[in-house]
Design a protein around this motif. Structure first.
Motif, PDB file in Angstrom:
ATOM      1  N   ARG A  78       0.824  -1.210   0.000  1.00 45.93           N
ATOM      2  CA  ARG A  78       0.000   0.000   0.000  1.00 45.93           C
ATOM      3  C   ARG A  78       0.858   1.261   0.000  1.00 45.93           C
ATOM      4  O   ARG A  78       0.571   2.228  -0.717  1.00 45.93           O
ATOM      5  CB  ARG A  78      -0.923   0.005   1.218  1.00 45.93           C
ATOM      6  N   ARG A  79       1.908   1.270   0.799  1.00 44.51           N
ATOM      7  CA  ARG A  79       2.722   2.479   0.914  1.00 44.51           C
ATOM      8  C   ARG A  79       3.504   2.763  -0.373  1.00 44.51           C
ATOM      9  O   ARG A  79       3.625   3.920  -0.786  1.00 44.51           O
ATOM     10  CB  ARG A  79       3.678   2.355   2.105  1.00 44.51           C
ATOM     11  N   GLY A  82       1.285   4.130  -2.947  1.00 49.86           N
ATOM     12  CA  GLY A  82       0.925   5.494  -2.600  1.00 49.86           C
ATOM     13  C   GLY A  82       1.948   6.512  -3.048  1.00 49.86           C
ATOM     14  O   GLY A  82       1.632   7.696  -3.231  1.00 49.86           O
TER      15      GLY A  82
END
Length: 264
Positions: A78-79, A82
């Motif tokens: 996810r990071r 992002g």
């Protein structure tokens, strides 16, 4: 800990996979994003196959080595996404099994090249991924000509030579189909590919498909064993790396050792 990533990207705005000074590349963008998220000075990446400028990927495989993954794979996924731009996505993050090497453990790579030869079937929404060809193509003739190229061969006629590198490859599949929308797709699978090999094969076979060359011409070019200016390299944007295949976990190390041995 060795981490395996599966990566997808639209290659239209990238100067290929390999990092280059002052140029936007897939490796450069991905390694920078990972370094930012992991808070380390730099990250070294190894990929299954270095795609050229403009070539896309749905199933590129990459590995990197870390001291550990304290935040977990899902959080890293996810990071990183992002931080990355929308044309580059990490699709999965997992701990790799012992002996895994994204490049040398692979047993095959599968590419697809897409082209449309009917003006009425050209879709402006897919123009960055499908080549618009101005003349009708005989898919059966291209499929026939492809069969003589399959197997363990020296593909020097279809590769840009690199000093010290072999051009011997095993071409496992080269199939042509036309779908209901009119898009013609070449599915090309081999143990490995040398520089510009897929696009050169496609360019050669397109000449057969439009009737400029006979079905035996690609085999004759192969037998010549050298690059010929008559073989056009198809544009990059029609090509996508779809998938990379690996052996069972217990055979990864052995496969890597076999791949590292230069073929003659």
């Amino acid at each position: 800990m060795r981490i395996r990533l599966e990566v997808a990207y639209d290659g239209g705005d990238f100067h290929g996979w390999a990092a280059q000074p002052r140029l936007r590349t897939v490796e450069g963008e991905l390694s920078s994003a990972l370094a930012t998220v992991l808070r380390v000075p730099e990250v070294h990446l190894t990929c299954a196959g270095r795609t050229d400028a403009g070539v896309h990927a749905r199933g590129q495989v990459v590995h990197l080595d870390l001291d550990g993954l304290p935040e977990g794979a899902e959080r890293l996924l996810r990071r990183v996404n992002g931080v990355l731009a929308a044309d580059l996505r990490v699709r999965s993050v997992v701990e790799a099994p012992p002996g895994f090497d994204a490049r040398f453990s692979a047993v095959w790579r599968r590419y697809a090249y897409r082209v449309v030869d009917d003006p009425a079937a050209v879709d402006p929404l897919t123009r960055g991924h499908v080549l618009a060809w101005p003349r009708p193509l005989d898919v059966a003739a291209m499929a026939e000509a492809s069969q003589a190229l399959i197997g363990l061969r020296d593909f020097a006629s279809f590769c840009k030579q690199r000093e010290g590198a072999t051009t011997i490859r095993t071409l496992l599949d080269l199939d042509w189909t036309r779908d209901s929308s009119g898009v013609v797709t070449a599915v090309v699978r081999a143990d490995a590919f040398c520089h510009s090999m897929v696009r050169s094969l496609v360019g050669c076979l397109l000449a057969v498909g439009e009737g400029r060359k006979p079905a035996m011409w690609p085999a004759e070019m192969m037998a010549a064993g050298r690059r010929d200016a008559a073989i056009a390299v198809a544009p990059a944007h029609g090509l996508t790396l779809e998938e990379v295949g690996y052996p069972p976990a217990g055979e990864l190390s052995a496969r890597a050792e076999t791949t590292r041995a230069k073929r003659v």
